[in-house]
Each structure stands twice: as C-alpha cells, then as structure tokens.
Design a protein around this motif. Structure first.
Motif, PDB file in Angstrom:
ATOM      1  N   ASP A 352     158.130  71.066 123.258  1.00  0.00           N
ATOM      2  CA  ASP A 352     156.990  71.330 122.388  1.00  0.00           C
ATOM      3  C   ASP A 352     156.645  72.810 122.582  1.00  0.00           C
ATOM      4  O   ASP A 352     155.951  73.191 123.534  1.00  0.00           O
ATOM      5  N   LEU A 359     159.099  68.003 126.723  1.00  0.00           N
ATOM      6  CA  LEU A 359     158.643  66.630 126.485  1.00  0.00           C
ATOM      7  C   LEU A 359     159.540  65.610 127.168  1.00  0.00           C
ATOM      8  O   LEU A 359     159.056  64.657 127.775  1.00  0.00           O
ATOM      9  N   ASP A 401     157.289  58.662 120.879  1.00  0.00           N
ATOM     10  CA  ASP A 401     156.108  58.997 121.676  1.00  0.00           C
ATOM     11  C   ASP A 401     155.836  57.844 122.634  1.00  0.00           C
ATOM     12  O   ASP A 401     155.563  56.709 122.209  1.00  0.00           O
ATOM     13  N   GLU A 416     156.263  62.586 128.275  1.00  0.00           N
ATOM     14  CA  GLU A 416     155.442  62.227 127.125  1.00  0.00           C
ATOM     15  C   GLU A 416     156.249  61.634 125.986  1.00  0.00           C
ATOM     16  O   GLU A 416     155.673  61.151 125.018  1.00  0.00           O
ATOM     17  N   LYS A 728     149.117  70.892 120.178  1.00  0.00           N
ATOM     18  CA  LYS A 728     150.425  70.410 120.597  1.00  0.00           C
ATOM     19  C   LYS A 728     151.140  69.828 119.390  1.00  0.00           C
ATOM     20  O   LYS A 728     150.525  69.491 118.377  1.00  0.00           O
ATOM     21  N   VAL A 731     154.600  64.215 117.819  1.00  0.00           N
ATOM     22  CA  VAL A 731     155.789  63.459 118.226  1.00  0.00           C
ATOM     23  C   VAL A 731     155.841  62.187 117.407  1.00  0.00           C
ATOM     24  O   VAL A 731     154.827  61.487 117.286  1.00  0.00           O
TER      25      VAL A 731
END
Length: 1486
Positions: A352, A359, A401, A416, A728, A731
């Motif tokens: 990211d 990530l 995600d 994440e 951010k 996702v």
C-alpha cells in the motif's frame, strides 16, 4: 556488505540506490539523504555523532555529516577515481581510513577534521571488502577482500610516516575470499572462510584452521567472525546461525594440539539458530550500556533483532523484510493505490504505497519472473494478480482483506491482507517473461524464454486456446489499443525480432493432438542496425553547418578548398553488430507501426518501425530497417529499458540502464514523438547494478513507482506533501459468490451436462419427426384433393380408405415398437459388421465379368491386443477369379463366382499402429462402398428393365404371331447378391411368425385370426386401389411419368401382401368393372403408343446393360490395383507383427534388468563409500560418548555414597531421594497455537504437584536430616537425571545412526552387481537386434524391376539377388565413376609426390657431394664420358664397314642386272631391282 549502521538506539541507516535511508525502528518511518553526486553511495560509517558517506562517480567525495541534524560538516576530496568500497574511523575518531574501488584500489588515511590526507598508497589489485583500525593498537590496520588479507602498520621513516603492508600467506590452506575478521587482544586475527571454518592468523601466516569436532565446519557456508563478547568470539554465517567460541581456546590453539587432519577441533559455547533461508552478512550492537541486543543484516532481504546473551534468550525478531536480488516484476493496480512485486527470492509482495507499508507476502516453490494486475473488465474489484514463475507456471492470485474474513478459532491474522490461489497452469517449459491481457479483457497472453506465446480465454476458469512459436525469447507483450481496428498482439523478442499476432478466435480453434496454432496470421519484423549510417549523416550535417558558419571574409576558392579537405577526412565505417543488439522495449504507435528501444551498440535512439510486405522470407535471413529514428540525449551508453505513459499520455516515463528515471512531456496525439525533447531526470537506483526495468503510474496519475535490479522499490508523489491526503489504499473484499453456494459438484455437473445433451438431442429428434409428419399430412391432403378431382367411378371409396386408416392406427403402436426394437438390434450389432456380402450380375453379349462381391467374414477391430501367443495370419487377402461371360438370351440360374473379393479373416494385433491399419480400412471401405453403389445401380436398372419388359409383353399380346419377337430374358437378383435382406422382414413374414406362435398358445388363436382377417381386408383394399389406378395411369400415359407407375407395380410392393389379399379380386364379377373398357379412340391411341414402345425399348435395354458392364469393367480394373496395394499392406503388417513378437519376447527381461539397473544406480558409489565411512566414524564417536556418560553416572553414584559416610541413619532416606525419578519441565522454544499453550500449562501444574509431594516427604525428616547433605543429594540427583537424559538421547541417536549405516551398507553391496546388470542388458540388446535382423521381409517386385537374368531368363533361385532402390543404384553407379576419377587423381598426386621426393633427395645428395645444387646436364656436357666416346668410335667403324658392303652389293647387283637383261628382259630387270632394294635394306640393317 556492511550496509547497516546504528546511529542511535532507535535509528538504523542503510544504503538503497542513491539514497541513505534512516529508519526509525519503533514507528518504522523513513527519512532519506540523497547522494550529492547523483551516482550512488559506496560506503558509510559512523563515529561520535558524525556520519561519513563515501559516494560514487567521477572523482567522488567523502562527506562528513553531523548527526542528527544531517548538516554537511567536512568534505574530503581526491581519495579515489571512481568509487569508494569501505570506510572506518579510528578508535579515538581522529583518523578516517578509506579504500577505493577499481581501477586504483587506493588506501587513504584522512585527518578528516582538517580535510587533509595523512597517508596514501595502493592497497592491492583486487577488490577490498573491509578495512578497520585495530582497537588495541592505533597504528595498525587490517584489510581484506577478494582472495586476500593484508596487515598494515604506520611506520616512521626519515621522510615521515608511511604505510607498510604485509600480505597474508595462505600456505597449504586454499585461498579464500575474506569478508569478516576480528583482531584479538594479543595481535592475532581470526578470519572466516568460504567453506565455513575459522582461520587464526599470527603475523602474516595462518597459525591453525579451526573447525568443529569430527571435522565439521564451524558454519555451513561462509563464516564471518564479527565481535568479542565476554570471553567469546562471536561468528555468524550464511547458515543463519550465530555461535560463540571460547576465546582462550582459540588463542591457545596450535598445530600440535590439532587433529590428524591438521585442524584444531572445538565446539561452540553458545549457539543461536535464527531460521531457515537466513544468511547473515553484517551486525551492529545496540548503543545502550550493558546490553546484548544486536541488529543483523540478512542477505535474503531482512533486518533482524537478536538477543545474544544466551541466558534469557528471546526469539529472533524480524524487524523488516525486503526483496533479495533484482525485482523481476512490478505492476500497479488500476483500482486502488496498491502495488505488487515479485522476485527470484520466491516471494510475491503487495504494498500500500499510500500508507507506505507492506500488506502481505506469499512465498512459492520457484522464483517469480513477471507479474500483472488484471484490468477492471476482467476483475472489477481490482484484486486479481497474474504471476509468472521461473519453472513456466502461471498462477492467478486473489488479494483479499483479512479484516473482512471470519477468523477460524485457534488462528490469528498475519498482516492486513492475503493472496489466495485461484488457479495454476503451466504453459511453458522455461521462465515466464511476460503476461498481458487483451484490451477487452477476453484473452490472456503469456510469453516465455522458450520462444513461445500461449493464449488463454478469460473467465471463471482460464482455458487454453493454443500457442505459437516466435523467433526468439519473449521480452515483452503488448496488445493493440482500443483505437486500432484489429485486435493484435505485439510480441517483442530479445533477439531483435518483433512479431504481430492476430488475436485467435477460441471458437474456431479446436486442438486435437497439439495446442500449436498453425493458422494464426502473423507478421514479423527483424531489426537491422542503422546507427552507423545515422552517425555518418550526422557528421556530414555538422560539416555542412560548419561550412555555412565560415567567415564571410573567406573567398569562394578558400571555402572550396576547405570543403575538399573535410571530404578527404575519413567517415566512420558502416557497422552491423554481430550478434544483433538486444531489444529492450517497444510499444505501438499506430496500426502496423511501432517504436523500439535497443540495447548494446544500437542504444541512443528510438527507432520507428513498420511491418514490410515481404513476410514469406525467413525472419533470420530478412533484415528489416526502421524508417525513422529519434535521437535520445545522452543515451549512447545508457539505453532505455522500459517506457510507460501516464493515463492521459501527456507524460512519457523512461527507465534507464544507469538507474535514472526520465520524464518527457508530450503533446496530445503525438504519435511520432516529435515533442519528445526536454525532460526531467532523477537518479534513484544504483548506477552500476540498479538497472531500472519497471516504471508505473498509479490509477490517478498522482504517484510514480519504480523497481530496479538493485532490489529497491521507490514511490514518488507528483503533488506536494501538504496537498496529498494520505489515508490508505482500498483492499478488495473476500469473494462470497452466490453461485458458490449452489454450484454443482463436479460429478453432478458432468451428469447434468450429459442429461442436457441427451435432452437437446431428443428435442431435435422430436422436431424432425414433427416436421416429417407435417410433410406427410400435406402430401396426404394433396392426394385427397387430387382424388376429389377425379371422376366418381375412378375415385377411391372413402369408407374403405377410412377402414384402412383405422387398421393402420390400430397397428401403429405395434409397428413402432417392433421398428424401434429392430433399430436397436441394428445399432447394437452394426458396428461389428462393417461390410456386407453381395453379388451384382447382369447379362450381356460380350465376355464381360458379371459379378461384384464384397465379403467380410469378420470385423476389423479398432483396438488390438498385444498379448498374443499364436502367430496371427494375414488379415488382408485378395481373391480374384476368372470372369464368367453371359449373353442376353442365356438364362443363368446358378450364382456366378465372385470376381472381386476383399476378405478380412482375423483381427490384427494392437501393437501395430493405426497409421498402418487405418489406410487399409479406408481403402476397403471405399471399395466396398463403390461395389454396393454399383449393386444399387443394378437394382434400379433391373426395375427399369422389368417395367419395359412388361410393356413389351402387353404389346406382344396385341400383335399377330408373325410380328411377335421372342421376349428377352431378364436378369434376376439372386439371394447371394443381397445377403442383408436375410435380416429384413415383411408383413407375410410377421404373419407366419404369428401363426406359428398362435399354435403354441391356444389363448392367442382368436386374436391371431382376427388380425389376419383385418390385414387381408386392408391388403385387398390396397390392391383394389392399385387395380383402379393402373387403368387410370394407362389412360393418362402421356401426362404422367413412368417412374411414378413403377412405384405401384414394383415386385417388392407385391411381396408385402398375403395370398388372401388376392382373393378379393378373384371374386369380382365382370359387371363390377365393365366401366373400365376403353373406347375406339383410346384403342387407336394406345396402339400407336405400343408400336413406339416396341421400337424403342429393345435397343434401350441393350444399351443400359452395356453401360452397366462398362462400369463393371472400370471397377474391376480399380479392384485389381487395390489388390496389389492391400497385399503390400498385408506383407508390411506381417513384418511389423513379427517385430512385435520379437520385442515381446525380450520385454520382460529388459524390464527386469532396467529395474535392477535403476535400483543399483540410485546413489553414486563414491558418495556411498564416503557416507559409509562418515557413518562409521560418527557411530564410533557415539559409542565413546555413551561409555563416557555411563562412567560419569557411576562416578556420581560413588560420590553420593562417599558423601553419606559410615553409619548414617538417614542413608536409606537419602538413597531414596537420590534414586527417585521425577518429571521435569522442558522449555519449549516456540508455542504456535493457543491449544498448545494451555497443554503446556497443565503439564507444568502436574509437575508442580509432584514436586510438592516430594517436598512433603522431605519435610518429615527435615528437622532431623542435615540440610547441607540433603541439598548436596538433591544436586547430585539433578546431575544424575541430566546425565541419564543425555545418555538416553545419545542412545537413540546411535540407534538411528546404526540403522542408516546398515541401510547404506546394503546399498553399497548392491552396487557390486551394477556392472553385471549393465553387461547383461547390453547382451540382451544385441540378441534382440540380431533377432530383429533375422526377420524376413517380403518385397513385391514387377518383372521389369528384376535385372538378375541368366541365359535370357529369370532363374528360380533368387537367394543371391540384392534388392536396391533405383535411385540408390543410380547413386552407386555415379559413385563408381566418381571413385574412378578420384583414383586417377590420386595416382597423379602419388606420382607427382614421388617425383617431388626424388627431386628433394637428389637436391640433398647434390648438397652433400658438391656443397650446392648444380645443373647435371651442364656438368655432363663439360666433363668427359669414356663409354660414350667408345660407343661413338664403334659407330664410326660400323658405318665404314656398312658402306663397304653396300658398294660390294652394288657391284654384284650390276652384274646380275646385265645377266637378267639377256635372259628375261624388262621383267627380269624389275625382279633384280626389287632384289637389289631388298639387299640394300638388309645391308643397312646389318
């Protein structure tokens, strides 16, 4: 190397490309210090809050920064030419040592505060990895590098201080690269080695080599000692381990104390294993006091935090993880601020870049080579990745995600997001170098270095379409943009070839045996260098401009002279690089046109190219040239490796080979790149090995991302930081598809698909039958309408027709049932009877063959068994009999023998390939079909002849007896000519079957008789209708076709009726049909027609028979030729079958020998022997260790009994305490799951209870027993338990080692028979080849091919005959002539060679005799020859003698002449003259 510094307790520093990165450990934030030269950073070091940065470039500088302000404090200039390799401050920080790289390798000592050079000299002529000041002697330095270590000392001389260096001598030890070393307090130096052992240096020589017990290396791989800590020498290695060695043992190590191998053996005091795939290269200690925390750099791309106290050890913590090595693939998401990368370290990472964090990271079995995000048309959520790997595998990875997933109990989230594998397939056998989605997202193309491009259809599951081959390894793939009309793929090959491929249509491609696409339209471009010509044109242009700018004062004559001088200067030659320059990148400009960037010699330009029309020539032989070239500033030695456009195509980003990124602003619609002039440039990656191969823009054009071969990834913002809103990236959520809940099981889906197919086929059959019924209804309606238009006395009665329809309806179900059953039987057995037997005959007046027969006694199977114990006879035979002539007036009642027969008797074995059998079957099928077609034409001919014969008979009945001619004899169809009719049935057959079955079952008699009566009534009605229509069609003969009448009067139609049906017509009276008699006009018309028929039908019948016989002759000729081909195929099949039997005989033996050979060759014999020796040594050492442990236990027991003394009243209690076995807690290094943690706690609780119980027992005698003795007993018990645990562990290890030793011993014994098995296998192969050579092969020949003739005829014995191909025979004859010519040439060469040898020998003899070469003929002329003079004298004497004799003969001749003149006259004179001439000749000879 040593690319890690600790600036303070929270900040680490390392070099990344052209930047010095300052990393805050708690927050993981980064600050950057850019290189001042813009050419990279070579080395860094820190001391006393001063940070030294040595740069790269032309005459680089060393910049001293103050920390933490990062302000430049001092600049050191002139230390090297190109780059610095290492730096180090002295112990007090007053001096700075630096070593330069190639080409000078200069060692310089700086007084850096004064910016002056104290000492300087050349270190070595090899690369230097490290230089350090001695921590114990300020005037001593040590440097090491490639294959050397050198010890330096600053010595005083009459000229001042100077550096004296001693090169380390390895002696008997193999020379090695030294990357790490540590100086001991007494001046000795311990260094590492490439093979993992430690080297102890004393002076400039190796004192001893240090290894572990039993000859094991200190580290697996490279060893790097790095520090001295509390009496230990710390070392790390590429095996991911940190070990501590006793410093006193190392200092006292000597050759005398070494083992038999000459190495000093010792074991480490402490050890810390960091993990697998970890290779440590440098380490720095925390700056906090009394700490054991170290930070280590991992060459695999990580930074570790280590606790080296070895007491309260904390697990190693990986603070940061990066790619190791070059980044092979990088792409940016088109839906979010996400970036994905892959490298050869077998990892795929997703970042990211908006939030500046990683990530997720997924690792695979092979390294990644390319990567691409799926476009929005393919995956709207933007979470699908396509990654290619070095083993040719392509994987589809879905980014999800984790915060939106349900967590499974007992598991925790890592990161994440995560990458889930959707699909994997392997289209290539080499690394995948490029992947690209088609512009509409309907197809995926993958390219590889195996010179292939594979296409896949895009969907829930990617299906392969096919592949094409290209001239070179694939460098890149690019689909045509939306503006282009055609959908094409541009394939860029590293070899300089460009291929344009038309997008294949998945519907038209149906690969059977291979996925290769042969019909795809392609165009090829093969790059040819034009750079040398461009340079020549540029030089000419510069000269012309120079002439134009000449001074006006010059006269025209002077200008002309100057121009001639310039022309006389040589221009650079035209150069074409070989091999061709590599292709770096390219992209479409317009349909059929594209830009290319080349590397190597052709760098410095962007070439505009197009595909030529000469596409039929070989791409390797054809060299296409660009039609335009755009020079790129300052890129002759710095080619463009990648080109990327922004989304609006107003910015062009170029990644350079030197690590620079260039940004060119462009105008809208600038296809020709005419506005590509000014640019911004920024150096970000390392200029030596950080080639910039990947540049990308974010979906909103706010970020630019780069990835290079130095393993670094950078992101740049096009907006100022204050205008950039950082949150951010989005996702994608996990896919929860509704279809997945109702999706069928694989087998269920397969069955559903099959049922749907059957349903569709049934619907199609129903539709076809409905259409047929509709057509029949229309025809029936038309017949009814026509029936209504006929006169009433001719119309069919409606009541009888209705009765017939009712009967047909009643019988319709049964008829359909039996018809379906018949079709099922035919479908069941028809595949096994591919051919039927039939005979076609006709009659003619000439000797023409009359029969055509196809006979098949058994089917030709499609699959054939290979296990056959009996020889199979020939499966294809050809039988031919003599033709049987017939005449038109002759009647033949017996069937004629078959003249053409194709017979298949037995099946053929399966080992014979279908390539041999299928052509034979096709030929048989074709011939049988032609024969059956001819038989069908005969049926039609007979039907026509019978109709004509019936009309002739009617005409004969009306003619008088004198006018009648005998009726021709009609041919007949015998049962042998249509054997398939034996399987057919008609109504009479069914009726007889019903009558027979009715006799068996009395209950069915009534039903059977009812059926017969109704059926007879229906048949009578049908024949009554036929009788009426007969006269009706005779009356309207001229208005209806004869073929329509033949339908009603065909014999097969009569056979369908029963004998009872004709009884209806026998009972009819004359008055019922009196209205059918014709009138007078009708009678006259019919008479004229009958006369015409009589005159025409006779010749027409004969002509039809003749035509049929001609067709029969043509088919016979073709059949004879086919017989020959079938016989050849039969012989070839027999040969193959014999070869198969030979191979089957040896198959089992070969399999057994191969299996034995594989078993014997599992391990190399040398390695097995060495391993066997190692196992034996380890086993002996284990036994020694076990015996030592047992002795220690016994000694411990003796100590215990000695401590008790005599008459100790607590002896029994203490003995019980000493001998008691307790369960002790074992420390676990790592606890993975919550379940394991709970279990460990329970075990500890139980152990505590046991200890409490033991403690209670002790408490009973606590007040009476001596506490010191009890404590000593407990200590002895602990030591005993430790020894017993160690003894048990060693016994287990010894037992396992013994099993491995026994297994390896068996393998070594089995290797003895390897040679025997190989010899037996070679013997079997020879025997098999001999057997196959003995197989007889039949070769059919024609008579004109036989040239082996004796006395004008071919002999019966042809065993001495040699069969050759005529071409081979002609070649051999030509070869004979060539050999004769070569023989003559060789003789001439030999003769000439002998002459040359004799001349040489003669010359040598002359030199030996005369001292030089002389002319022999001249020498003979000058010198006298006695023998020659004697011969000359003899010659003169002989000539004088001969002259005297001649004179005497002349006198005698004159006398004789006078005598003969008297007696014989003139005649006698002639004789005398003749004799005289003879005498003269005789005298001359004498």
């Amino acid at each position: 190397r040593a690319n890690l510094l600790l600036l303070d307790e929270h900040t680490l520093a390392f070099v990344a490309g052209n930047l010095l990165v300052l990393l805050d450990i708690p927050s993981k934030t980064q600050r950057y210090l850019r290189s001042c030269s813009g050419r990279g950073i070579g080395a860094i070091t820190v001391k006393l809050r001063y940070l030294a940065v040595a740069e790269k470039g032309n005459r680089p500088n060393i910049i001293i920064y103050q920390y933490p302000s990062l302000r430049p404090y001092r600049i050191l200039r002139g230390g090297t030419q190109r780059a610095y390799s290492c730096l180090d401050f002295s112990g007090d920080g007053g001096l700075l040592a630096s070593v330069g790289g190639a080409p000078d390798y200069m060692l310089t000592l700086w007084d850096w505060r004064q910016e002056e050079v104290n000492l300087s000299c050349k270190a070595v002529s090899q690369e230097v990895f490290r230089v350090t000041f001695s921590p114990h002697d300020p005037g001593t330095l040590t440097s090491s590098g490639s294959g050397h270590i050198k010890f330096w000392k600053m010595a005083s001389s009459f000229t001042g201080l100077k550096l004296q260096g001693l090169m380390g001598h390895f002696g008997k030890t193999t020379a090695t690269d030294i990357e790490g070393y540590v100086e001991l307090p007494d001046g000795k130096v311990v260094s590492g080695s490439d093979w993992g052992n430690l080297l102890l240096w004393e002076g400039n020589a190796i004192k001893v080599e240090i290894c572990r017990k039993e000859g094991r290396s200190c580290h697996a791989g490279t060893a790097l000692p790095f520090a001295l800590e509390e009496g230990q020498l710390m070392s790390m290695g590429s095996d991911g381990a940190v070990r501590g060695w006793d410093l006193d043992d190392i200092d006292a190590a000597d050759v005398q104390n070494s083992s038999s191998s000459g190495r000093f053996e010792m074991e480490p005091m402490n050890e810390l294993i960091i993990g697998h795939n970890v290779s440590l290269v440098s380490a720095v200690k925390s700056c906090l006091a009394d700490t054991f925390i170290w930070f280590a750099q991992d060459s695999s791309g990580g930074i570790w935090k280590l606790d080296l106290s070895f007491t309260n050890t904390v697990d190693p913590q990986c603070l940061f993880s990066f790619h190791s090595g070059a980044v092979q693939g990088m792409d940016v998401s088109r839906r979010s601020h996400l970036m994905a990368t892959t490298a050869l370290d077998r990892s795929v990472r997703v970042f990211d870049f908006l939030a500046k964090k990683e990530l997720t990271c997924s690792r695979f079995n092979q390294g990644g080579t390319t990567l691409r995000w799926a476009p929005p048309p393919v995956n709207p959520s933007g979470g699908l990745l396509v990654a290619g790997f070095e083993d040719g595998v392509v994987r589809l990875l879905q980014l999800q995600d984790l915060h939106k997933l349900n967590v499974v109990t007992g598991r925790s989230r890592k990161g994440e997001a995560e990458l889930c594998l959707n699909q994997a397939f392997k289209p290539h056998n080499a690394p995948v170098t490029a992947v690209a989605y088609e512009r509409n997202g309907q197809m995926l193309a993958t390219g590889s270095s195996d010179c292939t491009v594979f296409f896949f259809t895009v969907g829930d599951k990617y299906e392969p379409v096919g592949f094409i081959r290209v001239p070179g390894p694939v460098q890149g793939l690019e689909w045509s943009p939306q503006a282009h009309v055609e959908n094409t793929l541009l394939v860029l090959c590293a070899s300089g070839h460009v291929v344009e491929v038309q997008s294949p249509d998945p519907k038209t491609q149906s690969p059977n045996k291979t996925f290769e696409l042969p019909d795809v339209r392609t165009r090829t471009f093969s790059f040819r260098s034009i750079k040398s010509r461009l340079k020549v044109l540029q030089i000419k242009k510069e000269r012309e401009e120079k002439l134009k700018e000449s001074k006006p004062s010059e006269t025209p004559v002077e200008a002309e002279e100057e121009k001639e001088e310039d022309e006389e200067e040589e221009l650079p030659p035209i150069h074409i690089p070989s091999p061709p320059s590599p292709l770096a990148c390219g992209f479409y400009s317009q349909p059929g046109h594209f830009w290319l960037s080349m590397g190597g010699y052709d760098s410095g330009y962007l070439y505009h190219c197009k595909f030529t029309q000469e596409q039929d020539r070989d791409p390797d032989q054809r060299r296409d040239e660009p039609f335009d070239a755009l020079p790129v500033h300052d890129s002759d030695q710095d080619p463009i490796l990648c080109i990327t456009f922004s989304s609006n195509r107003r910015l062009l980003f170029c990644g350079m080979n030197s690590g620079f990124i260039r940004v060119y602003p462009l105008e809208d619609g600038d296809v020709g790149l005419t506005s590509m002039k000014a640019y911004w440039a920024l150096s970000i990656h390392d200029n030596h090995y950080g080639h910039l191969r990947h540049v990308g823009c974010s979906h909103d054009d706010l970020f630019v991302l780069t990835a290079g071969d130095d393993g670094n990834i950078f992101s740049f913002s096009l907006l100022p930081p204050e205008q950039l809103q950082r949150t951010k990236a989005h996702v994608p959520s996990p896919r929860v598809s509704v279809e997945s809940a109702v999706r069928h099981h694989i087998e269920t889906a397969k069955q559903k698909m099959e049922s749907d197919r059957l349903r569709r086929e049934a619907d199609m059959m129903k539709a076809a039958k409905r259409k047929r019924l509709e057509d029949l209804r229309k025809k029936f309606k038309e017949l009814k309408d026509r029936n209504q238009t006929l006169p009433e006395h001719v119309q069919a009665e409606q009541q009888k027709v209705q009765k017939v329809e009712e009967v047909q309806k009643e019988l319709a179900w049964k008829e359909e049932r039996w018809s379906t059953a018949r079709n099922k039987l035919l479908d069941r057995y028809r595949p096994h009877t591919n051919y039927w037997t039939g005979t076609d005959r006709t009659q003619t007046t000439g000797p023409i063959p009359t029969a055509l027969t196809t006979q098949t006694t058994g089917p030709v199977p499609t699959s054939l068994t290979t296990q056959t114990t009996e020889p199979v006879p020939t499966s294809l035979t050809t039988q031919t009999t003599e033709p049987v002539p017939t005449s038109l007036t002759t009647q033949t009642t017996e069937p004629v023998p078959t003249s053409l027969t194709t017979q298949t008797t037995e099946p053929v074995p399966t080992s014979l390939t279908t390539q041999t059998i299928e052509p034979v079957r096709e030929a048989q099928t074709d011939m049988n079909c032609r024969i059956v077609a001819l038989r069908d034409s005969k049926l039609r001919l007979l039907a026509r002849l019978r109709a004509q014969a019936r009309q002739l008979r009617r005409v004969h009945r009306r003619l008088s007896a004198d006018d009648q001619n005998p009726a021709p004899q009609l041919p007949r169809m015998l049962p042998e000519e249509a054997p398939e009719k034996r399987l057919h049935y008609d109504r009479s057959t069914l009726q007889r079957y019903r009558e027979l079955s009715g006799k068996r079952y009395d209950s069915a008699v009534y039903a059977s008789s009812t059926f017969i009566c109704v059926f007879s009534l229906a048949s009578g009605l049908v024949h009554f209708t036929r009788f009426i229509l007969f006269y009706f069609f005779n009356f309207f003969y001229f208005f209806y076709d004869l073929s329509f009448i033949e339908f009603f009067f065909h014999d097969s139609y009569f056979k369908c009726s029963s004998s009872k049906s004709f009884a209806v017509f026998d009972k009819m009276k004359a008055q019922d049909i009196h209205f059918y008699l014709p009138s007078g006009l009708q009678t006259r018309t019919r008479t004229r027609r009958e006369v015409r028929v009589f005159c025409v039908f006779g010749p027409q019948m004969e002509t039809s028979v003749s035509l049929f016989d001609a067709q029969l002759m043509l088919l016979l000729d073709h059949k004879l030729r086919l017989d020959l081909e079938l016989k050849r195929a039969d012989l070839h099949q027999l040969t193959l079958y014999q070869d198969l039997l030979v191979l089957q005989d040896f198959q089992k033996t070969e399999d057994d020998l191969n299996q034995s050979l594989n078993c014997c060759s599992l391990f190399p014999s040398v390695s097995c022997q060495s391993k066997l020796g190692e196992y034996k040594e380890h086993l002996q050492s284990k036994h020694k260790l076990i015996s030592k442990l047992q002795d220690k236990i016994k000694a411990l027991a003796d100590d215990f009994h000695a401590s008790l003394g005599q008459d100790n009243k607590f002896e029994e209690f203490l003995t019980q305490v000493f001998n008691k076995n307790i369960k002790r807690v074992k420390k676990k290094k790592k606890k993975t799951t919550a379940g394991e943690e709970e279990e460990g706690e329970e075990e500890e609780g139980k152990e505590g209870e046991e200890e409490e119980d033991g403690g209670g027992g002790c408490a009973v005698f606590g007040s009476e027993c001596d506490p010191e003795l009890l404590e000593y007993t407990l200590q002895l018990r602990e030591r005993r338990l430790d020894l017993e645990d160690q003894l048990l562990e060693e016994k287990k290890n010894a037992e396992a080692l013994k099993k491995d030793w026994e297994t390896l011993l068996k393998k070594v014994c089995s290797e003895a028979g390897l040679k025997t098995v190989e010899d037996e296998l070679e013997l079997v192969n020879r025997e098999k080849q001999q057997k196959m050579d003995e197989v007889s092969v039949v070769v059919p020949l024609r008579l004109h091919q036989v040239e082996y003739v004796i006395n004008g005829s071919v002999p019966d014995d042809l065993s001495e005959v040699l069969v050759l191909d005529r071409k081979e025979l002609n070649r051999l004859q030509e070869r004979i002539k060539q050999l004769q010519v070569e023989k003559t040439q060789q003789r001439e060469r030999l003769r000439q060679g002998e002459i040359d040898v004799e001349v040489t020998q003669c010359s040598e003899l002359m030199v030996m005799k005369f001292g030089r070469q002389v002319d022999v003929e001249a020498l003979q002329t000058l010198s006298g020859n006695r023998r020659m003079e004697e011969l000359k004298q003899e010659k003169l004497l002989k000539e004088a003698q001969h002259a005297t004799e001649i004179q005497q003969w002349d006198v005698r001749a004159k006398k004789e002449n006078r005598k003969k003149k008297v007696w014989t006259g003139d005649r006698g004179n002639g004789v005398i003259e003749k004799r005289k001439s003879g005498l003269e000749i005789e005298g001359m000879e004498r």
